[in-house]
Design a protein around this motif. Structure first.
Motif, short mmCIF file in Angstrom:
data_model
loop_
_atom_site.label_atom_id
_atom_site.label_comp_id
_atom_site.label_asym_id
_atom_site.label_seq_id
_atom_site.Cartn_x
_atom_site.Cartn_y
_atom_site.Cartn_z
N TYR A 20 0.89 -1.32 0.10
CA TYR A 20 -0.02 0.09 0.00
C TYR A 20 0.86 1.40 0.03
N ASP A 21 1.79 1.23 0.94
CA ASP A 21 2.77 2.55 0.98
C ASP A 21 3.42 2.85 -0.23
N PHE A 22 4.12 1.40 -1.08
CA PHE A 22 4.89 1.57 -1.86
C PHE A 22 4.09 2.17 -3.50
N PHE A 23 2.85 1.61 -3.61
CA PHE A 23 1.86 1.72 -4.59
C PHE A 23 1.58 3.29 -4.57
N LEU A 24 1.55 3.73 -3.37
CA LEU A 24 1.09 5.06 -3.17
C LEU A 24 1.80 6.11 -3.92
N TYR A 25 3.26 5.76 -3.93
CA TYR A 25 4.16 6.36 -4.47
C TYR A 25 3.97 6.67 -5.96
N GLY A 26 3.82 5.29 -6.50
CA GLY A 26 3.64 5.18 -7.98
C GLY A 26 2.57 5.93 -8.57
N THR A 27 1.39 5.85 -7.56
CA THR A 27 0.15 6.53 -8.34
C THR A 27 0.36 8.21 -8.10
N ALA A 28 1.13 8.74 -7.06
CA ALA A 28 1.22 9.94 -7.02
C ALA A 28 2.28 10.40 -8.15
N ALA A 29 3.23 9.45 -8.25
CA ALA A 29 4.49 10.06 -9.07
C ALA A 29 3.71 10.12 -10.61
N ALA A 30 2.68 9.46 -10.83
CA ALA A 30 1.97 9.38 -12.37
C ALA A 30 0.99 10.55 -12.22
N LEU A 31 0.41 11.14 -11.03
CA LEU A 31 -0.90 12.02 -11.27
C LEU A 31 -0.30 13.41 -10.35
N VAL A 32 0.51 13.46 -9.46
CA VAL A 32 0.51 14.71 -8.49
C VAL A 32 1.89 15.11 -8.52
N PHE A 33 2.85 14.41 -8.30
CA PHE A 33 4.32 14.84 -7.96
C PHE A 33 4.97 15.82 -9.28
N PRO A 34 4.55 15.42 -10.29
CA PRO A 34 5.10 16.53 -11.38
C PRO A 34 4.74 17.92 -11.08
N HIS A 35 3.51 18.21 -10.52
CA HIS A 35 3.06 19.58 -10.20
C HIS A 35 3.52 19.93 -8.90
N VAL A 36 3.64 19.04 -7.93
CA VAL A 36 4.08 19.57 -6.65
C VAL A 36 5.64 19.75 -6.38
N PHE A 37 6.58 18.70 -6.96
CA PHE A 37 7.76 18.85 -6.82
C PHE A 37 8.78 19.14 -7.86
N PHE A 38 7.96 19.45 -9.27
CA PHE A 38 8.82 19.77 -10.31
C PHE A 38 7.88 20.74 -11.13
N PRO A 39 7.19 21.75 -10.60
CA PRO A 39 6.34 22.78 -11.14
C PRO A 39 6.77 23.59 -12.44
N ASN A 40 8.11 23.69 -12.45
CA ASN A 40 8.56 24.65 -13.30
C ASN A 40 9.08 23.67 -14.76
N SER A 41 8.78 22.79 -14.62
CA SER A 41 9.24 21.76 -15.84
C SER A 41 8.09 21.88 -16.88
N GLU A 42 8.79 21.37 -18.21
CA GLU A 42 7.66 21.13 -19.05
C GLU A 42 7.12 19.87 -18.79
N PRO A 43 5.84 19.73 -19.04
CA PRO A 43 4.80 18.54 -18.58
C PRO A 43 5.67 17.07 -18.66
N PHE A 44 6.16 17.01 -19.94
CA PHE A 44 6.79 15.71 -20.30
C PHE A 44 8.27 15.64 -19.17
N VAL A 45 9.01 16.61 -19.05
CA VAL A 45 10.20 16.68 -18.24
C VAL A 45 9.61 16.39 -16.79
N GLY A 46 8.58 17.06 -16.28
CA GLY A 46 8.02 16.96 -14.88
C GLY A 46 7.81 15.43 -14.68
N VAL A 47 7.04 14.85 -15.69
CA VAL A 47 6.49 13.53 -15.59
C VAL A 47 7.82 12.55 -15.36
N LEU A 48 8.85 12.64 -16.38
CA LEU A 48 10.14 12.01 -16.42
C LEU A 48 10.83 12.06 -14.97
N ALA A 49 10.88 13.29 -14.55
CA ALA A 49 11.47 13.56 -13.25
C ALA A 49 10.99 13.00 -12.12
#
Length: 415
Positions: free
Chosen positions: A8-37
């Motif tokens: 549960y803990d491990f998959f939370l990260y995977g889901t958040a990495a796909a849907l949330v983290f690009p906006h929260v932790f890499f907001p100044n990146s291009e969309p593709f770069v944010g997802v990749l990061a």
């Protein structure tokens, strides 16, 4: 219970990495770069898993399966809770993604030590002729953990609405504290496995189990890693990359994709133990090999179903993809663990199992994202899945046969 909470803990990260983290932790990146990061920080956790397997494998083979599993649960739970408390890039700048990586490493080390102990504790309590089924029980932690994490994300998406990216995503991570408390209660009441107890009574505990496993079983470790290519790499495309692909490429809503993933995880509650049981009846290699072939055969139909944009066909694609995965995942634990002798089984099986995280699971979303960016098509992603299946089939054919049980192990199980 404990394995479900860790996943549960491990998959939370995977889901958040796909849907949330690009906006929260890499907001100044291009969309593709944010997802990749974002997927890169996820990969860091995978890279840490073999380290966790080595660390906790040492103690699991030295002091026992039970005590080690308590430590892995605490490490995973604390790291997950702290991710939920972590300020975003807008608050502390570059330190936000740096701290995210550190906590992800802690998650990876925790789950790296988890698998070997949970599988062995279950398998070593069962009779040899039922090891496929018994070892598949901790594997149920994956669909249960996926079901819980996806369900909580879906619930919080509805509750938080437009505020999901600001605070809603944090709640599932913070809730892990409650689940860890439940897991600790269960694990503290579990008895040590009879096989390890017999090893300790016979004074057969190895001083340096990790070194002994690497020295005596190099072929087993390498084939264990590569036999998972067709299971693990596609799996993280099926549950993580699909969230990015479905929302951005196909135009499916996030809520719908989470619902489809939950349905597929629910099916896994039955398919994982079924294929574990089937491997006891017809042979692990036969079932696993069939799963490899099915994965390759479904590589193009999977994306074909997603690309239709039709709800029923997308659901069918996601459900079938995880059934194909479970054909391998059900018998996998026993298939790998049985190739190692009892005194080094935790270390050897754990290291081999989690080396696949470096070559398969971790890079898969990164590779798929890069392919999609450069080609704009899923064709080469399907070919990548087929390539993984070819590698796995070669590894399966090269994998040594199971280690014959010693008189000590037989008497421990019969006792």
């Amino acid at each position: 219970m404990g394995t479900s909470i860790e996943w549960y803990d491990f998959f939370l990260y995977g889901t958040a990495a796909a849907l949330v983290f690009p906006h929260v932790f890499f907001p100044n990146s291009e969309p593709f770069v944010g997802v990749l990061a974002s997927f890169t920080t996820q990969f860091v956790g995978f890279a840490a898993r073999p380290i966790g397997a080595a660390i906790f494998g040492h103690f699991g083979d030295r002091i026992g399966r039970k005590a080690t599993l308590i430590a892995t649960l605490l490490l995973m739970g604390i790291a997950t809770f702290l991710i939920g408390c972590l300020p975003g890039y807008d608050s502390i700048g570059v330190f936000a993604p740096i701290l995210l990586v550190v906590l992800r490493i802690a998650q990876g080390i925790g789950v790296g030590g988890e698998w070997g102990g949970s599988v062995l504790l279950s398998m070593e309590w069962g009779r040899r002729e039922r090891r496929g089924l018994m070892a598949s029980m901790p594997q149920l932690g994956v669909p249960i953990g996926l079901l819980l994490s996806t369900g909580v994300f879906k619930l919080l998406t509805a509750i938080a609405g437009d505020d999901f990216d600001s605070w809603g995503w944090r709640v599932p991570f913070l809730l892990s504290v409650v689940l860890v408390g439940i897991g600790l209660y269960v694990r503290l009441r579990v008895l040590e496995s009879p096989e390890f107890a017999a090893i300790r009574r016979a004074d057969a505990v190895v001083t340096l189990p990790v070194w002994e496993a690497v020295r005596r079983y190099p072929r087993q470790i390498l084939t264990a890693a590569f036999v998972r290519m067709s299971e693990q790499a596609p799996f993280y495309l099926f549950i993580t990359f699909v969230l990015t692909y479905g929302t951005e490429q196909v135009g499916v809503s996030r809520d719908s994709l989470l619902t489809y993933t939950m349905v597929a995880a629910g099916v896994g509650l039955f398919s994982v133990p079924f294929f574990g049981w089937l491997s006891d009846r017809v042979g692990r290699r036969l079932v696993y090999g069939a799963g490899i072939i099915a994965t390759a055969a479904f590589a193009f139909p999977y994306f074909g179903l997603l690309n239709t944009g039709t709800a029923g066909l997308i659901l069918l694609g996601i459900v079938v993809s995880l059934i194909v995965h479970d054909t391998q995942y059900g018998p996998q634990a026993a298939l790998i663990a049985e190739t190692f002798d009892g005194p080094v089984r935790y270390s050897g099986a754990g290291i081999g199992y989690h080396l696949a995280s470096v070559v398969a699971g971790g890079p898969a979303p990164l590779i798929a994202t890069a392919i999609l960016q450069h080609t704009g098509s899923s064709t080469w992603i399907s070919l990548y899945i087929i390539g993984c299946a070819v590698v796995s089939m070669i590894a399966l054919l090269a994998m040594p046969r199971p280690v014959a049980p010693t008189d000590r192990e037989l008497s421990a199980v019969e006792g």
